[in-house]
Scaffold this active site. Structure first.
Site, PDB file in Angstrom:
ATOM      1  N   HIS A 159       0.819  -1.214   0.000  1.00  0.00           N
ATOM      2  CA  HIS A 159       0.000   0.000   0.000  1.00  0.00           C
ATOM      3  C   HIS A 159       0.859   1.274   0.000  1.00  0.00           C
ATOM      4  O   HIS A 159       0.454   2.290  -0.556  1.00  0.00           O
ATOM      5  CB  HIS A 159      -0.968  -0.036   1.191  1.00  0.00           C
ATOM      6  CG  HIS A 159      -1.926  -1.178   1.102  1.00  0.00           C
ATOM      7  ND1 HIS A 159      -2.539  -1.740   2.192  1.00  0.00           N
ATOM      8  CD2 HIS A 159      -2.390  -1.878   0.028  1.00  0.00           C
ATOM      9  CE1 HIS A 159      -3.328  -2.727   1.800  1.00  0.00           C
ATOM     10  NE2 HIS A 159      -3.245  -2.835   0.492  1.00  0.00           N
TER      11      HIS A 159
ATOM     12  N   HIS B  70      -7.740  -8.186  -8.082  1.00  0.00           N
ATOM     13  CA  HIS B  70      -8.055  -8.913  -6.845  1.00  0.00           C
ATOM     14  C   HIS B  70      -8.187  -7.866  -5.731  1.00  0.00           C
ATOM     15  O   HIS B  70      -7.245  -7.623  -4.970  1.00  0.00           O
ATOM     16  CB  HIS B  70      -6.940  -9.891  -6.494  1.00  0.00           C
ATOM     17  CG  HIS B  70      -6.730 -10.976  -7.510  1.00  0.00           C
ATOM     18  ND1 HIS B  70      -6.178 -10.736  -8.741  1.00  0.00           N
ATOM     19  CD2 HIS B  70      -7.021 -12.308  -7.468  1.00  0.00           C
ATOM     20  CE1 HIS B  70      -6.121 -11.880  -9.419  1.00  0.00           C
ATOM     21  NE2 HIS B  70      -6.620 -12.852  -8.673  1.00  0.00           N
TER      22      HIS B  70
ATOM     23  N   GLU C 146     -13.392  -8.280  -7.945  1.00  0.00           N
ATOM     24  CA  GLU C 146     -13.257  -9.186  -6.800  1.00  0.00           C
ATOM     25  C   GLU C 146     -14.198 -10.360  -7.045  1.00  0.00           C
ATOM     26  O   GLU C 146     -15.369 -10.175  -7.343  1.00  0.00           O
ATOM     27  CB  GLU C 146     -13.595  -8.435  -5.493  1.00  0.00           C
ATOM     28  CG  GLU C 146     -13.804  -9.284  -4.274  1.00  0.00           C
ATOM     29  CD  GLU C 146     -12.624 -10.176  -3.884  1.00  0.00           C
ATOM     30  OE1 GLU C 146     -11.493  -9.688  -3.788  1.00  0.00           O
ATOM     31  OE2 GLU C 146     -12.863 -11.388  -3.674  1.00  0.00           O
TER      32      GLU C 146
ATOM     33  N   ASP D 205      -2.997  -8.563  -7.431  1.00  0.00           N
ATOM     34  CA  ASP D 205      -2.666  -8.944  -6.047  1.00  0.00           C
ATOM     35  C   ASP D 205      -3.415 -10.217  -5.636  1.00  0.00           C
ATOM     36  O   ASP D 205      -4.281 -10.184  -4.766  1.00  0.00           O
ATOM     37  CB  ASP D 205      -3.039  -7.761  -5.129  1.00  0.00           C
ATOM     38  CG  ASP D 205      -2.701  -8.036  -3.664  1.00  0.00           C
ATOM     39  OD1 ASP D 205      -1.809  -8.871  -3.405  1.00  0.00           O
ATOM     40  OD2 ASP D 205      -3.338  -7.412  -2.793  1.00  0.00           O
TER      41      ASP D 205
HETATM   42  C1  LIG Z   1      -4.543 -10.552  -1.299  1.00  0.00           C
HETATM   43  S1  LIG Z   1      -6.268 -10.314  -1.309  1.00  0.00           S
HETATM   44  C2  LIG Z   1      -6.444  -8.717  -1.983  1.00  0.00           C
HETATM   45  C3  LIG Z   1      -6.098  -7.621  -1.051  1.00  0.00           C
HETATM   46  C4  LIG Z   1      -6.296  -6.251  -1.617  1.00  0.00           C
HETATM   47  N1  LIG Z   1      -5.714  -6.099  -2.929  1.00  0.00           N
HETATM   48  C5  LIG Z   1      -5.686  -5.255  -0.662  1.00  0.00           C
HETATM   49  O1  LIG Z   1      -4.480  -4.999  -0.764  1.00  0.00           O
HETATM   50  O2  LIG Z   1      -6.410  -4.750   0.178  1.00  0.00           O
HETATM   51  C6  LIG Z   1      -6.770 -11.298  -2.665  1.00  0.00           C
HETATM   52  C7  LIG Z   1      -8.231 -11.167  -3.016  1.00  0.00           C
HETATM   53  O3  LIG Z   1      -8.462 -11.834  -4.246  1.00  0.00           O
HETATM   54  C8  LIG Z   1      -9.739 -12.421  -4.217  1.00  0.00           C
HETATM   55  N2  LIG Z   1      -9.712 -13.428  -5.298  1.00  0.00           N
HETATM   56  C9  LIG Z   1      -9.245 -14.690  -5.282  1.00  0.00           C
HETATM   57  N3  LIG Z   1      -9.277 -15.229  -6.521  1.00  0.00           N
HETATM   58  C10 LIG Z   1      -9.767 -14.271  -7.341  1.00  0.00           C
HETATM   59  C11 LIG Z   1     -10.001 -14.201  -8.748  1.00  0.00           C
HETATM   60  N4  LIG Z   1      -9.761 -15.241  -9.545  1.00  0.00           N
HETATM   61  N5  LIG Z   1     -10.479 -13.047  -9.254  1.00  0.00           N
HETATM   62  C12 LIG Z   1     -10.731 -11.973  -8.443  1.00  0.00           C
HETATM   63  N6  LIG Z   1     -10.528 -11.981  -7.112  1.00  0.00           N
HETATM   64  C13 LIG Z   1     -10.047 -13.108  -6.567  1.00  0.00           C
HETATM   65  C14 LIG Z   1      -9.872 -12.921  -2.806  1.00  0.00           C
HETATM   66  O4  LIG Z   1     -11.235 -13.058  -2.451  1.00  0.00           O
HETATM   67  C15 LIG Z   1      -9.182 -11.807  -2.014  1.00  0.00           C
HETATM   68  O5  LIG Z   1     -10.127 -10.844  -1.612  1.00  0.00           O
END
Ligand SMILES: C[S@@+](CC[C@H](N)C(=O)[O-])C[C@H]1O[C@@H](n2cnc3c(N)ncnc32)[C@H](O)[C@@H]1O
Length: 283
Positions: free
Chosen positions: A18, A41, A118, A164
Protein backbone atom coordinates in the site's frame (compact mmCIF):
# COMPACT_ATOMS: atom_id res chain seq x y z
CA UNK A 1 -10.62 -20.85 -2.03
CA UNK A 2 -9.71 -20.46 1.66
CA UNK A 3 -8.04 -17.07 1.48
CA UNK A 4 -9.44 -14.35 3.77
CA UNK A 5 -7.52 -11.10 3.72
CA UNK A 6 -9.04 -10.06 7.06
CA UNK A 7 -6.44 -12.31 8.76
CA UNK A 8 -3.58 -10.45 7.09
CA UNK A 9 -4.85 -6.85 6.98
CA UNK A 10 -2.18 -4.34 7.98
CA UNK A 11 0.66 -6.86 8.09
CA UNK A 12 4.15 -5.97 6.82
CA UNK A 13 3.24 -7.14 3.32
CA UNK A 14 0.19 -4.84 3.20
CA UNK A 15 2.37 -1.96 4.40
CA UNK A 16 4.84 -2.49 1.54
CA UNK A 17 2.10 -2.96 -1.08
CA UNK A 18 0.00 0.00 0.00
CA UNK A 19 2.93 2.37 0.57
CA UNK A 20 4.33 1.59 -2.91
CA UNK A 21 0.83 2.02 -4.33
CA UNK A 22 0.54 5.44 -2.69
CA UNK A 23 3.97 6.41 -4.04
CA UNK A 24 3.05 5.34 -7.58
CA UNK A 25 -0.25 7.22 -7.57
CA UNK A 26 1.36 10.38 -6.18
CA UNK A 27 4.02 10.21 -8.87
CA UNK A 28 1.45 9.73 -11.65
CA UNK A 29 -0.54 12.66 -10.28
CA UNK A 30 2.30 15.07 -11.04
CA UNK A 31 0.81 15.41 -14.51
CA UNK A 32 -2.59 17.05 -14.11
CA UNK A 33 -4.46 14.53 -16.26
CA UNK A 34 -7.11 12.02 -15.14
CA UNK A 35 -6.02 8.51 -14.19
CA UNK A 36 -7.65 5.10 -14.13
CA UNK A 37 -6.76 2.71 -11.29
CA UNK A 38 -7.63 -0.95 -11.82
CA UNK A 39 -7.38 -4.03 -9.62
CA UNK A 40 -7.85 -7.69 -10.48
CA UNK A 41 -8.06 -8.91 -6.84
CA UNK A 42 -9.47 -5.99 -4.89
CA UNK A 43 -10.54 -7.52 -1.54
CA UNK A 44 -13.17 -5.99 0.76
CA UNK A 45 -11.61 -2.50 0.92
CA UNK A 46 -11.70 -1.92 4.70
CA UNK A 47 -10.78 -4.11 7.65
CA UNK A 48 -11.24 -3.85 11.40
CA UNK A 49 -8.10 -4.77 13.30
CA UNK A 50 -10.19 -5.47 16.40
CA UNK A 51 -12.28 -8.09 14.52
CA UNK A 52 -11.81 -11.75 15.46
CA UNK A 53 -9.77 -12.69 12.35
CA UNK A 54 -7.23 -9.86 12.73
CA UNK A 55 -6.95 -10.37 16.50
CA UNK A 56 -6.38 -14.09 16.05
CA UNK A 57 -3.51 -13.66 13.57
CA UNK A 58 -2.07 -10.58 15.29
CA UNK A 59 -0.26 -9.76 12.03
CA UNK A 60 -0.87 -6.00 12.17
CA UNK A 61 1.36 -5.87 15.26
CA UNK A 62 4.38 -6.59 13.02
CA UNK A 63 3.11 -4.24 10.30
CA UNK A 64 1.10 -1.04 10.45
CA UNK A 65 1.20 -0.85 14.26
CA UNK A 66 5.00 -0.55 14.08
CA UNK A 67 4.50 2.65 12.05
CA UNK A 68 1.87 4.07 14.39
CA UNK A 69 3.98 6.84 15.92
CA UNK A 70 6.32 7.35 12.97
CA UNK A 71 6.82 10.81 11.41
CA UNK A 72 8.18 9.65 8.03
CA UNK A 73 10.72 11.64 6.07
CA UNK A 74 9.52 9.95 2.87
CA UNK A 75 6.58 12.00 1.50
CA UNK A 76 5.00 8.91 -0.08
CA UNK A 77 5.18 6.95 3.18
CA UNK A 78 3.69 9.97 4.96
CA UNK A 79 0.84 10.09 2.41
CA UNK A 80 0.06 6.41 2.95
CA UNK A 81 0.18 6.76 6.73
CA UNK A 82 -2.05 9.81 6.46
CA UNK A 83 -4.70 7.72 4.68
CA UNK A 84 -4.59 5.13 7.47
CA UNK A 85 -4.63 7.70 10.29
CA UNK A 86 -7.53 9.70 8.83
CA UNK A 87 -9.90 6.71 8.71
CA UNK A 88 -12.89 7.14 11.00
CA UNK A 89 -12.16 5.17 14.18
CA UNK A 90 -8.38 5.73 13.98
CA UNK A 91 -8.36 9.06 15.84
CA UNK A 92 -6.54 7.66 18.87
CA UNK A 93 -4.90 4.48 17.60
CA UNK A 94 -5.11 2.28 14.52
CA UNK A 95 -8.28 0.17 14.73
CA UNK A 96 -9.22 0.13 11.06
CA UNK A 97 -7.05 -0.62 8.08
CA UNK A 98 -7.71 0.34 4.44
CA UNK A 99 -7.48 -2.19 1.62
CA UNK A 100 -5.75 -1.16 -1.58
CA UNK A 101 -8.97 0.19 -3.21
CA UNK A 102 -9.50 2.58 -0.30
CA UNK A 103 -5.85 3.69 -0.28
CA UNK A 104 -6.19 4.48 -3.99
CA UNK A 105 -9.61 6.14 -3.69
CA UNK A 106 -8.34 8.33 -0.85
CA UNK A 107 -5.44 9.64 -2.94
CA UNK A 108 -7.12 9.94 -6.35
CA UNK A 109 -8.96 13.04 -7.52
CA UNK A 110 -12.50 13.78 -8.63
CA UNK A 111 -11.74 13.25 -12.33
CA UNK A 112 -10.04 9.86 -11.80
CA UNK A 113 -11.68 6.41 -12.08
CA UNK A 114 -11.35 3.15 -10.17
CA UNK A 115 -12.27 -0.23 -11.69
CA UNK A 116 -12.24 -2.96 -9.04
CA UNK A 117 -12.64 -6.70 -9.62
CA UNK A 118 -13.26 -9.19 -6.80
CA UNK A 119 -14.44 -12.78 -7.19
CA UNK A 120 -15.92 -13.45 -3.75
CA UNK A 121 -19.47 -12.03 -3.60
CA UNK A 122 -19.31 -10.99 0.09
CA UNK A 123 -16.08 -9.04 -0.47
CA UNK A 124 -17.42 -7.46 -3.68
CA UNK A 125 -20.59 -6.46 -1.81
CA UNK A 126 -18.50 -4.90 0.98
CA UNK A 127 -16.65 -2.89 -1.67
CA UNK A 128 -19.91 -1.70 -3.19
CA UNK A 129 -21.15 -0.59 0.23
CA UNK A 130 -17.87 1.18 0.95
CA UNK A 131 -17.98 3.15 -2.30
CA UNK A 132 -21.73 3.70 -2.51
CA UNK A 133 -22.27 7.23 -3.85
CA UNK A 134 -18.70 7.49 -5.21
CA UNK A 135 -19.29 7.91 -8.95
CA UNK A 136 -15.59 7.32 -9.69
CA UNK A 137 -15.77 3.66 -8.65
CA UNK A 138 -17.01 0.60 -10.58
CA UNK A 139 -17.03 -2.77 -8.76
CA UNK A 140 -17.16 -6.00 -10.78
CA UNK A 141 -17.85 -9.29 -9.01
CA UNK A 142 -15.97 -11.57 -11.40
CA UNK A 143 -12.75 -13.41 -12.05
CA UNK A 144 -9.88 -10.90 -12.09
CA UNK A 145 -7.82 -12.86 -14.63
CA UNK A 146 -10.70 -12.83 -17.11
CA UNK A 147 -11.35 -9.15 -16.38
CA UNK A 148 -7.90 -8.30 -17.75
CA UNK A 149 -9.11 -9.10 -21.23
CA UNK A 150 -12.44 -7.36 -20.84
CA UNK A 151 -11.52 -4.16 -18.99
CA UNK A 152 -8.27 -3.13 -20.68
CA UNK A 153 -7.47 -0.66 -22.08
CA UNK A 154 -9.42 1.63 -19.74
CA UNK A 155 -10.60 5.21 -20.12
CA UNK A 156 -8.91 7.46 -19.23
CA UNK A 157 -5.89 5.78 -20.76
CA UNK A 158 -3.30 6.89 -18.20
CA UNK A 159 -3.09 4.89 -15.03
CA UNK A 160 -2.12 1.90 -12.96
CA UNK A 161 -3.14 -1.74 -12.68
CA UNK A 162 -2.52 -3.74 -9.48
CA UNK A 163 -2.50 -7.56 -9.60
CA UNK A 164 -2.67 -8.94 -6.05
CA UNK A 165 -3.79 -12.60 -5.97
CA UNK A 166 -3.76 -14.78 -2.83
CA UNK A 167 -0.98 -17.11 -4.16
CA UNK A 168 -2.93 -20.10 -2.87
CA UNK A 169 -2.98 -21.90 -6.20
CA UNK A 170 0.22 -23.57 -7.42
CA UNK A 171 0.04 -21.71 -10.72
CA UNK A 172 -0.47 -18.19 -9.32
CA UNK A 173 3.11 -17.11 -10.19
CA UNK A 174 2.55 -18.27 -13.79
CA UNK A 175 -0.78 -16.48 -13.89
CA UNK A 176 0.80 -13.25 -12.66
CA UNK A 177 3.53 -13.48 -15.32
CA UNK A 178 0.90 -14.21 -17.98
CA UNK A 179 -1.41 -11.51 -16.60
CA UNK A 180 1.32 -8.86 -16.81
CA UNK A 181 2.04 -9.88 -20.39
CA UNK A 182 -1.62 -9.76 -21.39
CA UNK A 183 -2.18 -6.45 -19.60
CA UNK A 184 0.85 -4.88 -21.29
CA UNK A 185 -0.27 -6.13 -24.70
CA UNK A 186 -3.72 -4.59 -24.25
CA UNK A 187 -2.57 -1.46 -22.40
CA UNK A 188 1.05 -0.61 -23.29
CA UNK A 189 0.88 2.87 -21.73
CA UNK A 190 -0.41 1.59 -18.37
CA UNK A 191 1.90 1.19 -15.36
CA UNK A 192 1.54 -2.38 -14.06
CA UNK A 193 2.19 -3.56 -10.50
CA UNK A 194 2.06 -7.08 -9.07
CA UNK A 195 2.56 -8.03 -5.44
CA UNK A 196 4.51 -11.23 -4.71
CA UNK A 197 5.35 -13.17 -1.52
CA UNK A 198 8.91 -14.05 -0.48
CA UNK A 199 8.63 -17.64 0.75
CA UNK A 200 10.53 -19.94 -1.56
CA UNK A 201 13.51 -18.05 -3.03
CA UNK A 202 14.19 -20.66 -5.74
CA UNK A 203 10.63 -20.49 -7.06
CA UNK A 204 10.83 -16.72 -6.90
CA UNK A 205 14.03 -16.62 -8.98
CA UNK A 206 12.34 -18.72 -11.67
CA UNK A 207 9.38 -16.30 -11.65
CA UNK A 208 11.69 -13.29 -11.95
CA UNK A 209 13.50 -14.87 -14.92
CA UNK A 210 10.13 -15.54 -16.57
CA UNK A 211 9.02 -11.92 -16.11
CA UNK A 212 12.41 -10.53 -17.19
CA UNK A 213 12.15 -12.48 -20.47
CA UNK A 214 8.50 -11.59 -21.17
CA UNK A 215 7.50 -9.08 -23.86
CA UNK A 216 6.77 -6.16 -21.52
CA UNK A 217 7.86 -3.19 -23.64
CA UNK A 218 10.78 -0.85 -23.11
CA UNK A 219 9.78 0.83 -19.84
CA UNK A 220 11.73 -1.61 -17.67
CA UNK A 221 10.74 -3.99 -14.88
CA UNK A 222 11.64 -3.01 -11.32
CA UNK A 223 11.36 -5.25 -8.23
CA UNK A 224 10.98 -3.54 -4.83
CA UNK A 225 11.33 -6.05 -2.03
CA UNK A 226 11.08 -5.74 1.73
CA UNK A 227 11.76 -8.68 4.05
CA UNK A 228 11.34 -8.49 7.81
CA UNK A 229 13.12 -11.81 8.47
CA UNK A 230 15.91 -13.78 6.76
CA UNK A 231 14.79 -15.99 3.85
CA UNK A 232 15.42 -19.23 5.75
CA UNK A 233 13.22 -18.32 8.73
CA UNK A 234 10.57 -21.04 9.15
CA UNK A 235 7.84 -18.41 9.70
CA UNK A 236 6.67 -18.90 6.11
CA UNK A 237 6.12 -15.41 4.76
CA UNK A 238 9.34 -13.54 5.48
CA UNK A 239 8.94 -10.72 3.03
CA UNK A 240 7.18 -9.53 -0.08
CA UNK A 241 7.73 -7.39 -3.09
CA UNK A 242 6.13 -5.35 -5.81
CA UNK A 243 7.03 -5.89 -9.44
CA UNK A 244 6.60 -2.71 -11.44
CA UNK A 245 6.35 -2.76 -15.22
CA UNK A 246 7.07 0.62 -16.84
CA UNK A 247 7.38 2.57 -13.57
CA UNK A 248 7.42 6.36 -13.95
CA UNK A 249 10.77 7.97 -14.74
CA UNK A 250 12.77 8.61 -11.55
CA UNK A 251 10.47 6.50 -9.40
CA UNK A 252 13.33 4.30 -8.18
CA UNK A 253 14.95 7.18 -6.28
CA UNK A 254 11.66 7.99 -4.60
CA UNK A 255 11.13 4.41 -3.54
CA UNK A 256 14.48 3.84 -1.85
CA UNK A 257 13.94 6.05 1.24
CA UNK A 258 10.38 4.73 1.59
CA UNK A 259 11.61 1.14 1.64
CA UNK A 260 14.42 1.94 4.08
CA UNK A 261 12.12 3.71 6.51
CA UNK A 262 9.37 1.10 6.42
CA UNK A 263 11.95 -1.68 6.80
CA UNK A 264 13.63 0.00 9.77
CA UNK A 265 10.25 0.22 11.52
CA UNK A 266 9.15 -3.39 10.86
CA UNK A 267 12.34 -5.48 10.60
CA UNK A 268 13.24 -8.28 12.96
CA UNK A 269 16.86 -9.24 13.82
CA UNK A 270 19.03 -10.31 10.84
CA UNK A 271 16.46 -9.17 8.25
CA UNK A 272 18.18 -8.48 4.90
CA UNK A 273 18.11 -4.88 3.64
CA UNK A 274 15.33 -3.94 1.19
CA UNK A 275 16.12 -4.70 -2.45
CA UNK A 276 15.45 -2.45 -5.39
CA UNK A 277 16.46 -4.28 -8.53
CA UNK A 278 15.85 -3.78 -12.24
CA UNK A 279 14.95 -7.16 -13.75
CA UNK A 280 15.15 -5.28 -17.00
CA UNK A 281 16.32 -1.68 -17.31
CA UNK A 282 14.29 0.82 -19.36
CA UNK A 283 15.61 0.95 -22.93
C1 LIG B 1 -4.54 -10.55 -1.30
S1 LIG B 1 -6.27 -10.31 -1.31
C2 LIG B 1 -6.44 -8.72 -1.98
C3 LIG B 1 -6.10 -7.62 -1.05
C4 LIG B 1 -6.30 -6.25 -1.62
N1 LIG B 1 -5.71 -6.10 -2.93
C5 LIG B 1 -5.69 -5.26 -0.66
O1 LIG B 1 -4.48 -5.00 -0.76
O2 LIG B 1 -6.41 -4.75 0.18
C6 LIG B 1 -6.77 -11.30 -2.67
C7 LIG B 1 -8.23 -11.17 -3.02
O3 LIG B 1 -8.46 -11.83 -4.25
C8 LIG B 1 -9.74 -12.42 -4.22
N2 LIG B 1 -9.71 -13.43 -5.30
C9 LIG B 1 -9.24 -14.69 -5.28
N3 LIG B 1 -9.28 -15.23 -6.52
C10 LIG B 1 -9.77 -14.27 -7.34
C11 LIG B 1 -10.00 -14.20 -8.75
N4 LIG B 1 -9.76 -15.24 -9.55
N5 LIG B 1 -10.48 -13.05 -9.25
C12 LIG B 1 -10.73 -11.97 -8.44
N6 LIG B 1 -10.53 -11.98 -7.11
C13 LIG B 1 -10.05 -13.11 -6.57
C14 LIG B 1 -9.87 -12.92 -2.81
O4 LIG B 1 -11.24 -13.06 -2.45
C15 LIG B 1 -9.18 -11.81 -2.01
O5 LIG B 1 -10.13 -10.84 -1.61
Amino acid sequence: MNYRHAFHAGNFADVLKHAVLAALLRHLQRRPKPLCYLETHAGAGLFRLDAAEARRSGEAAGGIRRLQGLAPASPALAAYLGVVRRLPGNEDGIRCYPGSPLVAASLLGAADRLVLTELVPAAAEALRRLFRGDARVAVHCRDGWEALGALLPPAPRRGLLLIDPPYEAADDFDRVAGGLEQAHRRWPVGVLAAWYPVKDRRALRAFMRQVAAAPLGTGGVLAAELSVRPDDNPAGLNGSGMLLVGPPWGFEEELRPLLDEAWAAMREPAAPRPRLEWLRRPA
